[in-house]
Design a protein around this motif. Sequence first.
Motif, PDB file in Angstrom:
ATOM      1  N   VAL A   1       0.769  -5.431  -2.121  1.00 22.55           N
ATOM      2  CA  VAL A   1       0.969  -4.371  -1.128  1.00 22.55           C
ATOM      3  C   VAL A   1       2.441  -3.967  -1.087  1.00 22.55           C
ATOM      4  CG1 VAL A   1       0.854  -3.805   1.324  1.00 22.55           C
ATOM      5  CG2 VAL A   1      -1.012  -5.087   0.262  1.00 22.55           C
ATOM      6  N   ARG A   2       3.328  -4.954  -1.075  1.00 25.61           N
ATOM      7  CA  ARG A   2       4.770  -4.659  -1.021  1.00 25.61           C
ATOM      8  C   ARG A   2       5.203  -3.816  -2.218  1.00 25.61           C
ATOM      9  NH1 ARG A   2       9.200  -5.471  -3.247  1.00 25.61           N
ATOM     10  NH2 ARG A   2       8.224  -6.716  -4.902  1.00 25.61           N
ATOM     11  N   ARG A   3       4.756  -4.198  -3.415  1.00 22.03           N
ATOM     12  CA  ARG A   3       5.138  -3.463  -4.616  1.00 22.03           C
ATOM     13  C   ARG A   3       4.573  -2.042  -4.611  1.00 22.03           C
ATOM     14  NH1 ARG A   3       3.653  -8.240  -7.432  1.00 22.03           N
ATOM     15  NH2 ARG A   3       1.763  -7.157  -8.142  1.00 22.03           N
ATOM     16  N   ALA A   4       3.350  -1.898  -4.103  1.00 21.96           N
ATOM     17  CA  ALA A   4       2.728  -0.571  -4.066  1.00 21.96           C
ATOM     18  C   ALA A   4       3.523   0.390  -3.196  1.00 21.96           C
ATOM     19  CB  ALA A   4       1.297  -0.688  -3.559  1.00 21.96           C
ATOM     20  N   VAL A   5       3.962  -0.068  -2.021  1.00 24.84           N
ATOM     21  CA  VAL A   5       4.752   0.790  -1.129  1.00 24.84           C
ATOM     22  C   VAL A   5       6.069   1.165  -1.784  1.00 24.84           C
ATOM     23  CG1 VAL A   5       5.977   0.883   1.075  1.00 24.84           C
ATOM     24  CG2 VAL A   5       3.690  -0.113   0.968  1.00 24.84           C
ATOM     25  N   GLU A   6       6.731   0.200  -2.387  1.00 26.56           N
ATOM     26  CA  GLU A   6       8.017   0.463  -3.041  1.00 26.56           C
ATOM     27  C   GLU A   6       7.860   1.463  -4.182  1.00 26.56           C
ATOM     28  OE1 GLU A   6      11.753  -2.239  -4.558  1.00 26.56           O
ATOM     29  OE2 GLU A   6       9.728  -2.896  -5.102  1.00 26.56           O
ATOM     30  N   SER A   7       6.781   1.309  -4.965  1.00 27.20           N
ATOM     31  CA  SER A   7       6.569   2.175  -6.121  1.00 27.20           C
ATOM     32  C   SER A   7       6.159   3.590  -5.728  1.00 27.20           C
ATOM     33  CB  SER A   7       5.503   1.552  -7.024  1.00 27.20           C
ATOM     34  OG  SER A   7       5.140   2.428  -8.075  1.00 27.20           O
TER      35      SER A   7
ATOM     36  N   TYR B   1      13.297   9.720   1.508  1.00 21.89           N
ATOM     37  CA  TYR B   1      13.860   8.396   1.722  1.00 21.89           C
ATOM     38  C   TYR B   1      12.871   7.370   1.166  1.00 21.89           C
ATOM     39  CZ  TYR B   1      16.888  10.748   5.108  1.00 21.89           C
ATOM     40  OH  TYR B   1      17.785  11.586   5.718  1.00 21.89           O
ATOM     41  N   PRO B   2      13.141   6.793  -0.012  1.00 15.74           N
ATOM     42  CA  PRO B   2      12.259   5.746  -0.528  1.00 15.74           C
ATOM     43  C   PRO B   2      12.084   4.644   0.513  1.00 15.74           C
ATOM     44  CG  PRO B   2      13.844   6.408  -2.193  1.00 15.74           C
ATOM     45  CD  PRO B   2      14.258   7.082  -0.910  1.00 15.74           C
ATOM     46  N   THR B   3      10.871   4.135   0.594  1.00 18.97           N
ATOM     47  CA  THR B   3      10.521   3.216   1.684  1.00 18.97           C
ATOM     48  C   THR B   3      10.102   1.859   1.145  1.00 18.97           C
ATOM     49  OG1 THR B   3       9.778   5.066   3.048  1.00 18.97           O
ATOM     50  CG2 THR B   3       8.986   2.887   3.659  1.00 18.97           C
ATOM     51  N   THR B   4      10.466   0.834   1.876  1.00 16.79           N
ATOM     52  CA  THR B   4       9.995  -0.509   1.573  1.00 16.79           C
ATOM     53  C   THR B   4       9.431  -1.129   2.843  1.00 16.79           C
ATOM     54  OG1 THR B   4      12.154  -1.501   2.019  1.00 16.79           O
ATOM     55  CG2 THR B   4      11.691  -0.840  -0.261  1.00 16.79           C
ATOM     56  N   ILE B   5       8.745  -2.262   2.666  1.00 16.51           N
ATOM     57  CA  ILE B   5       8.185  -2.986   3.811  1.00 16.51           C
ATOM     58  C   ILE B   5       8.517  -4.464   3.691  1.00 16.51           C
ATOM     59  CG2 ILE B   5       6.293  -1.387   4.271  1.00 16.51           C
ATOM     60  CD1 ILE B   5       4.455  -3.266   2.679  1.00 16.51           C
ATOM     61  N   SER B   6       8.561  -5.117   4.837  1.00 16.01           N
ATOM     62  CA  SER B   6       8.681  -6.570   4.900  1.00 16.01           C
ATOM     63  C   SER B   6       7.356  -7.123   5.410  1.00 16.01           C
ATOM     64  CB  SER B   6       9.811  -6.980   5.840  1.00 16.01           C
ATOM     65  OG  SER B   6      11.048  -6.481   5.358  1.00 16.01           O
TER      66      SER B   6
ATOM     67  N   ILE C   1      16.836 -11.663   5.957  1.00 15.45           N
ATOM     68  CA  ILE C   1      17.436 -12.092   4.694  1.00 15.45           C
ATOM     69  C   ILE C   1      17.443 -10.970   3.644  1.00 15.45           C
ATOM     70  CG2 ILE C   1      16.883 -14.527   5.086  1.00 15.45           C
ATOM     71  CD1 ILE C   1      14.537 -14.202   3.140  1.00 15.45           C
ATOM     72  N   GLY C   2      17.232  -9.734   4.089  1.00 16.06           N
ATOM     73  CA  GLY C   2      17.412  -8.630   3.160  1.00 16.06           C
ATOM     74  C   GLY C   2      16.299  -7.616   3.075  1.00 16.06           C
ATOM     75  N   LYS C   3      15.170  -7.826   3.763  1.00 10.65           N
ATOM     76  CA  LYS C   3      14.050  -6.879   3.786  1.00 10.65           C
ATOM     77  C   LYS C   3      13.364  -6.773   2.416  1.00 10.65           C
ATOM     78  CE  LYS C   3      16.315  -4.145   7.404  1.00 10.65           C
ATOM     79  NZ  LYS C   3      16.820  -2.822   7.804  1.00 10.65           N
ATOM     80  N   ASN C   4      12.282  -5.981   2.378  1.00 11.76           N
ATOM     81  CA  ASN C   4      11.527  -5.704   1.154  1.00 11.76           C
ATOM     82  C   ASN C   4      11.097  -6.996   0.456  1.00 11.76           C
ATOM     83  OD1 ASN C   4      10.293  -4.221  -0.887  1.00 11.76           O
ATOM     84  ND2 ASN C   4      12.186  -4.057  -2.090  1.00 11.76           N
ATOM     85  N   ARG C   5      10.444  -7.870   1.214  1.00 10.60           N
ATOM     86  CA  ARG C   5       9.976  -9.110   0.623  1.00 10.60           C
ATOM     87  C   ARG C   5       8.820  -9.690   1.426  1.00 10.60           C
ATOM     88  NH1 ARG C   5      15.160 -11.903  -0.148  1.00 10.60           N
ATOM     89  NH2 ARG C   5      15.865  -9.746  -0.212  1.00 10.60           N
ATOM     90  N   VAL C   6       8.128 -10.633   0.816  1.00  9.39           N
ATOM     91  CA  VAL C   6       7.012 -11.330   1.451  1.00  9.39           C
ATOM     92  C   VAL C   6       7.460 -12.746   1.783  1.00  9.39           C
ATOM     93  CG1 VAL C   6       4.676 -12.230   1.135  1.00  9.39           C
ATOM     94  CG2 VAL C   6       5.289  -9.982   0.194  1.00  9.39           C
ATOM     95  N   ILE C   7       7.255 -13.149   3.022  1.00  7.88           N
ATOM     96  CA  ILE C   7       7.656 -14.495   3.454  1.00  7.88           C
ATOM     97  C   ILE C   7       6.473 -15.170   4.128  1.00  7.88           C
ATOM     98  CG2 ILE C   7       9.083 -15.816   5.047  1.00  7.88           C
ATOM     99  CD1 ILE C   7      10.651 -14.881   2.661  1.00  7.88           C
ATOM    100  N   LYS C   8       6.183 -16.385   3.694  1.00  7.59           N
ATOM    101  CA  LYS C   8       5.152 -17.210   4.332  1.00  7.59           C
ATOM    102  C   LYS C   8       5.780 -17.993   5.474  1.00  7.59           C
ATOM    103  CE  LYS C   8       1.212 -19.729   4.315  1.00  7.59           C
ATOM    104  NZ  LYS C   8       1.488 -20.614   5.464  1.00  7.59           N
ATOM    105  N   TRP C   9       5.072 -18.012   6.589  1.00  8.97           N
ATOM    106  CA  TRP C   9       5.570 -18.752   7.754  1.00  8.97           C
ATOM    107  C   TRP C   9       5.655 -20.238   7.454  1.00  8.97           C
ATOM    108  CZ3 TRP C   9       3.636 -22.699  10.776  1.00  8.97           C
ATOM    109  CH2 TRP C   9       4.333 -22.966  11.953  1.00  8.97           C
ATOM    110  N   ASN C  10       6.704 -20.877   7.993  1.00  6.48           N
ATOM    111  CA  ASN C  10       6.761 -22.339   7.970  1.00  6.48           C
ATOM    112  C   ASN C  10       7.353 -22.828   9.262  1.00  6.48           C
ATOM    113  OD1 ASN C  10       9.769 -22.932   7.623  1.00  6.48           O
ATOM    114  ND2 ASN C  10       9.378 -21.537   5.894  1.00  6.48           N
ATOM    115  N   VAL C  11       7.216 -24.116   9.522  1.00  9.08           N
ATOM    116  CA  VAL C  11       7.572 -24.691  10.821  1.00  9.08           C
ATOM    117  C   VAL C  11       9.033 -24.470  11.168  1.00  9.08           C
ATOM    118  CG1 VAL C  11       7.683 -26.841  12.149  1.00  9.08           C
ATOM    119  CG2 VAL C  11       5.764 -26.427  10.605  1.00  9.08           C
TER     120      VAL C  11
END
Length: 347
Positions: free
Chosen positions: A285-291, A298-303, A333-343
């Motif tokens: 999904v992240r790559r699709a939005v960026e592409s 204004y090119p768009t990205t998502i976190s 930490i810079g946006k446009n990335r996928v982060i998995k939650w941790n404790v």
Amino acid sequence: MEIKALDNVYGNYCTVRPNFFDFLEADVSKIFGEKGAFIVFNIFNSQKEEDELYIEDIFRLVRSVISAYPNVYGFILGTNDIIITFPNYNFADIEKISYKVEANLNNRINTFENSHIQLNKFILQYDQEITSVEDFYELLFNNAIRLEENREVSRKKIKRIIHMFTNNIRNTLHSYKYANELAFIDDVSGISNHRAGKLFLSKLMEEHIENRKGFGIMFIDGDNLKRYNNISYDAGNQMIRNLSSIIKDSIRSEDKVFRWLSGDEFVVIVREIDELNTLKLAERVRRAVESKTKNYIYPTTISIGVTHYPSDGKTFNDVINRAEKANAYAKSIGKNRVIKWNVSMNE
């Protein structure tokens, strides 16, 4: 039929235009009484869109006429049937009021330009208590066939009653669907809103008790979409719609996307999937939005913040709040990335 008079009959359901919903919710014993009569006016031969406005005008006229009489109630059943009830009135008075209403209606209809609207009247006197809507329709049917020498006339009456009833049900369902859309569809993006998302998520949690199948959650937030709002309100809304479409096209058919609480927030719920594949789908999904937005003004990205049920939380609030924390961390930490939650993100 003043509004204050109707408050005692159906309380909070009282409206300026009492309809089939109000009729179903009304205190039937009050609007019919132990005896009396009711009149059904059918407005037919409507052929133009403007006629709908005329029908509204007709009902306002009915309301103004019957407001002079105590304990007389009016409803629009469906789109073109008006019922007026006269609980505990004698028939002589009912006929006088009926004649006055009908005369006023015909005079008003004659003023409508290029309209073919016509009026039918059906009046029924009764001397038994009507305690439910079912009693009301049963009375209509019984009257249509009782002592009727002409079977063709009887058949037409029954057909008309059935048509009136089914039309009322049809319009009630239409109103329900419209209300449901208002409640659960986001009016900007056209996709389901956070209310629908909460219901869907709760349903999946209940199903997990039996099927033990986990699911993933993506909390998606646009990066710097405010630039489109700076162009115009419409540009911002269009970008929300574009983002909704890209997200929908990037997930599987069995997955669901919801517009969440604030402008460019979305939640995607992916069913029957493990943690690793949830992360892979989020990255897609992240790559699709960026592409697909790289040639926009204004090119768009998502976190994207990701959690998985039940490993990342056992309650609705746990899995959503933790996905939101993971999203916030991705932005930090810079946006446009996928982060998995941790404790550690709780600290």
